[in-house]
Design a protein around this motif. Structure first.
Motif, PDB file in Angstrom:
ATOM      1  N   PRO A 111      38.016   3.157 -20.262  1.00  0.00           N
ATOM      2  CA  PRO A 111      38.675   4.465 -20.413  1.00  0.00           C
ATOM      3  C   PRO A 111      37.787   5.629 -19.982  1.00  0.00           C
ATOM      4  O   PRO A 111      38.271   6.704 -19.651  1.00  0.00           O
ATOM      5  CB  PRO A 111      38.990   4.538 -21.905  1.00  0.00           C
ATOM      6  N   PHE A 112      36.483   5.440 -20.026  1.00  0.00           N
ATOM      7  CA  PHE A 112      35.519   6.440 -19.538  1.00  0.00           C
ATOM      8  C   PHE A 112      34.245   5.672 -19.184  1.00  0.00           C
ATOM      9  O   PHE A 112      34.043   4.546 -19.657  1.00  0.00           O
ATOM     10  CB  PHE A 112      35.254   7.524 -20.600  1.00  0.00           C
ATOM     11  N   PRO A 113      33.381   6.255 -18.342  1.00  0.00           N
ATOM     12  CA  PRO A 113      32.166   5.528 -17.966  1.00  0.00           C
ATOM     13  C   PRO A 113      31.237   5.358 -19.176  1.00  0.00           C
ATOM     14  O   PRO A 113      30.986   6.324 -19.907  1.00  0.00           O
ATOM     15  CB  PRO A 113      31.507   6.430 -16.914  1.00  0.00           C
ATOM     16  N   LEU A 114      30.789   4.145 -19.397  1.00  0.00           N
ATOM     17  CA  LEU A 114      29.880   3.882 -20.524  1.00  0.00           C
ATOM     18  C   LEU A 114      28.441   4.005 -20.027  1.00  0.00           C
ATOM     19  O   LEU A 114      28.116   3.497 -18.957  1.00  0.00           O
ATOM     20  CB  LEU A 114      30.085   2.466 -21.067  1.00  0.00           C
ATOM     21  N   VAL A 115      27.609   4.656 -20.820  1.00  0.00           N
ATOM     22  CA  VAL A 115      26.172   4.701 -20.504  1.00  0.00           C
ATOM     23  C   VAL A 115      25.449   3.926 -21.595  1.00  0.00           C
ATOM     24  O   VAL A 115      25.685   4.158 -22.789  1.00  0.00           O
ATOM     25  CB  VAL A 115      25.628   6.148 -20.459  1.00  0.00           C
ATOM     26  N   GLU A 116      24.598   3.007 -21.195  1.00  0.00           N
ATOM     27  CA  GLU A 116      23.889   2.167 -22.173  1.00  0.00           C
ATOM     28  C   GLU A 116      22.409   2.121 -21.833  1.00  0.00           C
ATOM     29  O   GLU A 116      22.032   2.164 -20.665  1.00  0.00           O
ATOM     30  CB  GLU A 116      24.444   0.733 -22.118  1.00  0.00           C
ATOM     31  N   PHE A 117      21.594   1.976 -22.886  1.00  0.00           N
ATOM     32  CA  PHE A 117      20.146   1.859 -22.684  1.00  0.00           C
ATOM     33  C   PHE A 117      19.687   0.445 -23.030  1.00  0.00           C
ATOM     34  O   PHE A 117      20.085  -0.115 -24.052  1.00  0.00           O
ATOM     35  CB  PHE A 117      19.391   2.849 -23.574  1.00  0.00           C
ATOM     36  N   TYR A 118      18.845  -0.089 -22.171  1.00  0.00           N
ATOM     37  CA  TYR A 118      18.199  -1.385 -22.417  1.00  0.00           C
ATOM     38  C   TYR A 118      16.694  -1.154 -22.377  1.00  0.00           C
ATOM     39  O   TYR A 118      16.198  -0.427 -21.503  1.00  0.00           O
ATOM     40  CB  TYR A 118      18.606  -2.405 -21.342  1.00  0.00           C
ATOM     41  N   PHE A 119      15.980  -1.749 -23.333  1.00  0.00           N
ATOM     42  CA  PHE A 119      14.523  -1.597 -23.409  1.00  0.00           C
ATOM     43  C   PHE A 119      13.893  -2.485 -22.333  1.00  0.00           C
ATOM     44  O   PHE A 119      14.095  -3.703 -22.324  1.00  0.00           O
ATOM     45  CB  PHE A 119      14.046  -1.998 -24.815  1.00  0.00           C
ATOM     46  N   LYS A 120      13.169  -1.834 -21.412  1.00  0.00           N
ATOM     47  CA  LYS A 120      12.606  -2.543 -20.260  1.00  0.00           C
ATOM     48  C   LYS A 120      11.368  -3.322 -20.688  1.00  0.00           C
ATOM     49  O   LYS A 120      10.272  -2.767 -20.753  1.00  0.00           O
ATOM     50  CB  LYS A 120      12.228  -1.464 -19.229  1.00  0.00           C
ATOM     51  N   SER A 130      19.982   0.926 -29.315  1.00  0.00           N
ATOM     52  CA  SER A 130      20.751   2.133 -29.641  1.00  0.00           C
ATOM     53  C   SER A 130      19.890   3.367 -29.369  1.00  0.00           C
ATOM     54  O   SER A 130      18.662   3.261 -29.247  1.00  0.00           O
ATOM     55  CB  SER A 130      21.151   2.109 -31.115  1.00  0.00           C
ATOM     56  N   ASP A 131      20.533   4.538 -29.346  1.00  0.00           N
ATOM     57  CA  ASP A 131      19.790   5.794 -29.183  1.00  0.00           C
ATOM     58  C   ASP A 131      18.761   5.933 -30.305  1.00  0.00           C
ATOM     59  O   ASP A 131      17.612   6.266 -30.065  1.00  0.00           O
ATOM     60  CB  ASP A 131      20.741   7.001 -29.248  1.00  0.00           C
ATOM     61  N   ASP A 132      19.204   5.667 -31.549  1.00  0.00           N
ATOM     62  CA  ASP A 132      18.291   5.805 -32.690  1.00  0.00           C
ATOM     63  C   ASP A 132      17.080   4.877 -32.554  1.00  0.00           C
ATOM     64  O   ASP A 132      15.960   5.252 -32.887  1.00  0.00           O
ATOM     65  CB  ASP A 132      19.027   5.508 -34.009  1.00  0.00           C
ATOM     66  N   GLN A 133      17.315   3.662 -32.081  1.00  0.00           N
ATOM     67  CA  GLN A 133      16.190   2.729 -31.900  1.00  0.00           C
ATOM     68  C   GLN A 133      15.221   3.270 -30.836  1.00  0.00           C
ATOM     69  O   GLN A 133      14.002   3.213 -31.022  1.00  0.00           O
ATOM     70  CB  GLN A 133      16.695   1.341 -31.496  1.00  0.00           C
ATOM     71  N   ALA A 134      15.760   3.786 -29.751  1.00  0.00           N
ATOM     72  CA  ALA A 134      14.889   4.336 -28.690  1.00  0.00           C
ATOM     73  C   ALA A 134      14.021   5.466 -29.246  1.00  0.00           C
ATOM     74  O   ALA A 134      12.837   5.577 -28.927  1.00  0.00           O
ATOM     75  CB  ALA A 134      15.737   4.828 -27.523  1.00  0.00           C
ATOM     76  N   ILE A 135      14.638   6.304 -30.119  1.00  0.00           N
ATOM     77  CA  ILE A 135      13.908   7.446 -30.687  1.00  0.00           C
ATOM     78  C   ILE A 135      12.909   6.961 -31.735  1.00  0.00           C
ATOM     79  O   ILE A 135      11.731   7.316 -31.702  1.00  0.00           O
ATOM     80  CB  ILE A 135      14.898   8.467 -31.284  1.00  0.00           C
ATOM     81  N   ALA A 136      13.370   6.093 -32.648  1.00  0.00           N
ATOM     82  CA  ALA A 136      12.510   5.630 -33.748  1.00  0.00           C
ATOM     83  C   ALA A 136      11.278   4.896 -33.221  1.00  0.00           C
ATOM     84  O   ALA A 136      10.190   5.021 -33.789  1.00  0.00           O
ATOM     85  CB  ALA A 136      13.307   4.722 -34.677  1.00  0.00           C
ATOM     86  N   PHE A 137      11.448   4.138 -32.142  1.00  0.00           N
ATOM     87  CA  PHE A 137      10.311   3.375 -31.602  1.00  0.00           C
ATOM     88  C   PHE A 137       9.588   4.149 -30.492  1.00  0.00           C
ATOM     89  O   PHE A 137       8.812   3.575 -29.725  1.00  0.00           O
ATOM     90  CB  PHE A 137      10.769   1.980 -31.159  1.00  0.00           C
ATOM     91  N   GLU A 138       9.901   5.435 -30.413  1.00  0.00           N
ATOM     92  CA  GLU A 138       9.208   6.374 -29.516  1.00  0.00           C
ATOM     93  C   GLU A 138       9.227   5.953 -28.045  1.00  0.00           C
ATOM     94  O   GLU A 138       8.241   6.097 -27.339  1.00  0.00           O
ATOM     95  CB  GLU A 138       7.775   6.616 -30.014  1.00  0.00           C
TER      96      GLU A 138
END
Ligand code: UDP
Length: 242
Positions: A111-120, A130-138
């Motif tokens: 229904p709309f473009p999804l943007v997702e983050f994967y830890f490289k 998740s966004d929170d995980q990316a932030i919490a783990f700096e």
């Protein structure tokens, strides 16, 4: 020249300018975190040519990347950046492991473009975070995540239009970003059929690395076809992509 880094499909060399590196595209091809390996002659040059044309088009549309200029047959000079360790995936159409995960068929228009983050991180198989995980783990702060999302969606808009003009559906893709010494965030790495899903609008045929992942054959033919169509697009005015 000093080799700074060697990845699965590219090598990065130092240049005489500390702000600039040389990125060489290799003929090798890997999938499933390098558990499956292959190669074909001329693949490095094809991907270099495809990536440079895409970076050029994106720049015309106002998206800055690390690309400076092509060098030799399979390399390009790029601005040296520090890669943000996130793979940013944008999806327009459901495919691959996400279709499987959701128990739905490939090909469903989202229904709309999804943007997702994967830890490289290869050792961890690049997990979804998740966004929170990316932030919490700096890995990145909230402002950076927002900036990455805005840039990824802008890239999607430009690429979707560009590929449509080439009679190709942009199903999904992965991009990476890097920071310059000044702190600017630039599109980095590559955009090629190795990291996009591209389906021919008329025939539905896959024109990307899924041909290798799924043993569909003729991968060189389809990568050539993507480059041919991109080259023909040179005729099209850049304002159509803005
Ligand atoms: N992708 C990539 N590198 C990765 C993971 C994904 O270039 O390490 C690309 C992939 O080619 C596709 C998009 O990102 O165009 C979305 O991939 P997905 O997460 O669906 O991966 P799958 O598990 O289905 O291969």
């Amino acid at each position: 020249m000093n080799l700074l880094y060697e990845g699965k499909a590219k090598k990065i060399f130092e240049t005489e300018n500390p702000q600039v590196v040389l990125m060489e595209f290799k003929d090798s091809l890997t999938a499933f975190n390098a558990q499956k390996k292959g190669s074909f002659t001329g693949k490095g040059k094809l991907n270099r040519d495809i990536a440079s044309l895409i970076f050029f088009r994106l720049k015309e549309a106002g998206v800055e990347s690390h690309f400076i200029e092509n060098v030799g047959s399979n390399s390009m000079k790029t601005k040296k950046v520090e890669i943000i360790p996130l793979e940013v995936v944008v999806r327009n159409i459901l495919a691959g492991s996400t279709a499987k995960k959701m128990g739905r068929d490939e090909g469903e228009v989202l229904p709309f473009p999804l943007v997702e983050f994967y830890f490289k991180k290869d050792e961890l198989n690049d997990p979804f975070i998740s966004d929170d995980q990316a932030i919490a783990f700096e890995i990145a702060d909230r402002k950076t995540l927002e900036e990455l999302k805005v840039k990824a969606l802008k890239i999607n808009e430009v690429l979707k239009k560009m590929f449509e003009l080439m009679n190709i559906k942009l199903v999904d893709f992965k991009v990476e970003f890097g920071r310059t010494t000044k702190g600017d965030i630039l599109l980095a790495d590559e955009i090629t059929p190795d990291c996009c899903r591209l389906w021919d609008i008329n025939t539905g045929e896959k024109m990307d690395k899924d041909r290798f992942r799924r043993d569909l054959g003729d991968i060189d033919k389809f990568y050539h076809e993507v480059l041919n169509r991109l080259q023909k697009l040179q005729m099209i005015k850049s304002d159509q992509l803005r």
